[in-house]
Motif scaffolding. Structure first.
Motif, PDB file in Angstrom:
ATOM      1  N   LEU A  16       0.758  -1.047   0.088  1.00 21.29           N
ATOM      2  CA  LEU A  16      -0.177  -0.116  -0.192  1.00 21.29           C
ATOM      3  C   LEU A  16       0.892   1.314  -0.010  1.00 21.29           C
ATOM      4  O   LEU A  16       0.669   2.171  -0.628  1.00 21.29           O
ATOM      5  N   LYS A  43     -11.411   0.468  -3.272  1.00 21.73           N
ATOM      6  CA  LYS A  43     -12.142  -0.113  -2.073  1.00 21.73           C
ATOM      7  C   LYS A  43     -11.288   0.444  -0.747  1.00 21.73           C
ATOM      8  O   LYS A  43     -11.816   0.353   0.243  1.00 21.73           O
ATOM      9  N   ASP A  44     -10.095   0.908  -1.044  1.00 20.24           N
ATOM     10  CA  ASP A  44      -9.332   1.316   0.248  1.00 20.24           C
ATOM     11  C   ASP A  44      -9.358   3.014   0.320  1.00 20.24           C
ATOM     12  O   ASP A  44      -9.518   3.567  -0.722  1.00 20.24           O
ATOM     13  N   THR A  45      -9.003   3.214   1.381  1.00 20.62           N
ATOM     14  CA  THR A  45      -8.854   4.624   1.852  1.00 20.62           C
ATOM     15  C   THR A  45      -7.541   4.868   2.576  1.00 20.62           C
ATOM     16  O   THR A  45      -7.275   4.268   3.641  1.00 20.62           O
TER      17      THR A  45
END
Length: 315
Positions: free
Chosen positions: A13, A112-114
């Motif tokens: 990430l 879908k990630d923050t």
């Protein structure tokens, strides 16, 4: 499996974010000092690639040790592929710490990630208005009574007005028709007593003096009274029209024609029994019409007309 997931969180990430060139936002206070409860503005600016979706903190964010008073967001500006998002937060604090700091993040949406990216911490110094406290504390007190202006109790007045209006409405709803009927009968009786008193005075004056003007005034009063009683313009009718209005009543016909001869033909020089009888017949007829109208009012629901019994005091 757990090591694999940990590897993704720690290495994959951050590498994704770095690949998208996500810069740290810049947050600064508009002043180096602050007072308890006084408003203070914090400006947050974030520059990022145009394709990234970035969200700045909203009103539900925890700004501790500060409280949010107001937020002002500005439209995104893009130039040469770089977008700039900015917002100004008006804050206040009731914390007594000498130095207070705040670092606001921005949230980068990637699928879908923050990803949360924090700004550098910005500090303010709390101004101390009380630098020295004497121990023990001395209390100031005032023992004199201060006159207080008496205020009118408007809520109680409105409550009474509402109560009286409600009671009045209920009374009118239940007894309204009866009250109206009683009032009409009262007005009817009062008007008839007034007419009878004045009419009798004209007859007495005519009998004593024999002047035709007294008889003329009596007939005019009789017509005006019946005009009000019958709600019809009888005082503008001719003798023939009055007789027709009352279905060719013989007494009205004879009495009015005799009075017309006496008034307009100057046929009498003094009061005689026949002329006096004509005036008495008009009085009796007016009284009968009063009785008829009184019965109509009493029996307004079925609109029946009955002959009434003479009331005491009506002459």
């Amino acid at each position: 499996m757990l090591k694999y997931l940990l590897f993704i969180v720690l290495f994959a990430l951050p590498g994704l974010v770095a690949g998208q060139q996500v810069l740290r936002p810049v947050g600064t206070f508009n002043s180096d000092t602050i007072r308890i409860g006084a408003p203070l503005q914090f400006t947050l600016v974030h520059r990022h690639p145009e394709k990234l979706e970035v969200i700045l903190p909203g009103t539900n964010y925890n700004f501790s040790p500060f409280e949010l008073v107001r937020k002002d967001f500005f439209a995104t500006k893009t130039k040469n592929g770089i977008s700039t998002d900015s917002a100004v937060y008006t804050l206040r604090t009731f914390d007594t710490k000498a130095v207070q700091s705040l670092a606001l993040p921005v949230f980068v949406l990637q699928g879908k990630d923050t990803i949360r990216v924090n700004s550098d911490s910005s500090r303010v110094i709390l101004q101390e208005l009380v630098t020295r406290v004497n121990e023990p504390l001395k209390f100031r007190f005032e023992t004199e009574l201060v006159p207080v202006e008496e205020r009118f109790d408007w809520p109680i007045l409105l409550l009474w007005i509402s109560f009286i209006s409600l009671v009045s409405s209920l009374v009118w709803l239940i007894f309204g028709q009866t009250i109206k009927t009683k009032y009409k009968l009262y007005r009817l009786r009062k008007d008839h007593l007034y007419f009878a008193s004045r009419y009798n005075a004209h007859i007495d004056r005519f009998v004593k003096t024999g002047v035709s003007q007294s008889m003329e005034k009596a007939v005019s009063l009789w017509k005006n009274y019946l005009t009000k009683l019958e709600r019809s313009a009888i005082n503008s009718f001719t003798t023939k029209e009055i007789v027709e209005f009352y279905n060719d009543n013989e007494e009205v016909n004879n009495a009015l024609r005799h009075c017309d001869k006496a008034i307009y033909g100057n046929l009498i020089t003094e009061a005689d029994a026949e002329t006096k009888e004509a005036l008495l017949m008009l009085r009796r007829f007016a009284k009968s019409r009063y009785r008829a109208n009184r019965e109509i009012i009493k029996n307004a629901k079925n609109n029946r007309q009955h002959a009434g019994v003479a009331e005491p005091g009506l002459v």
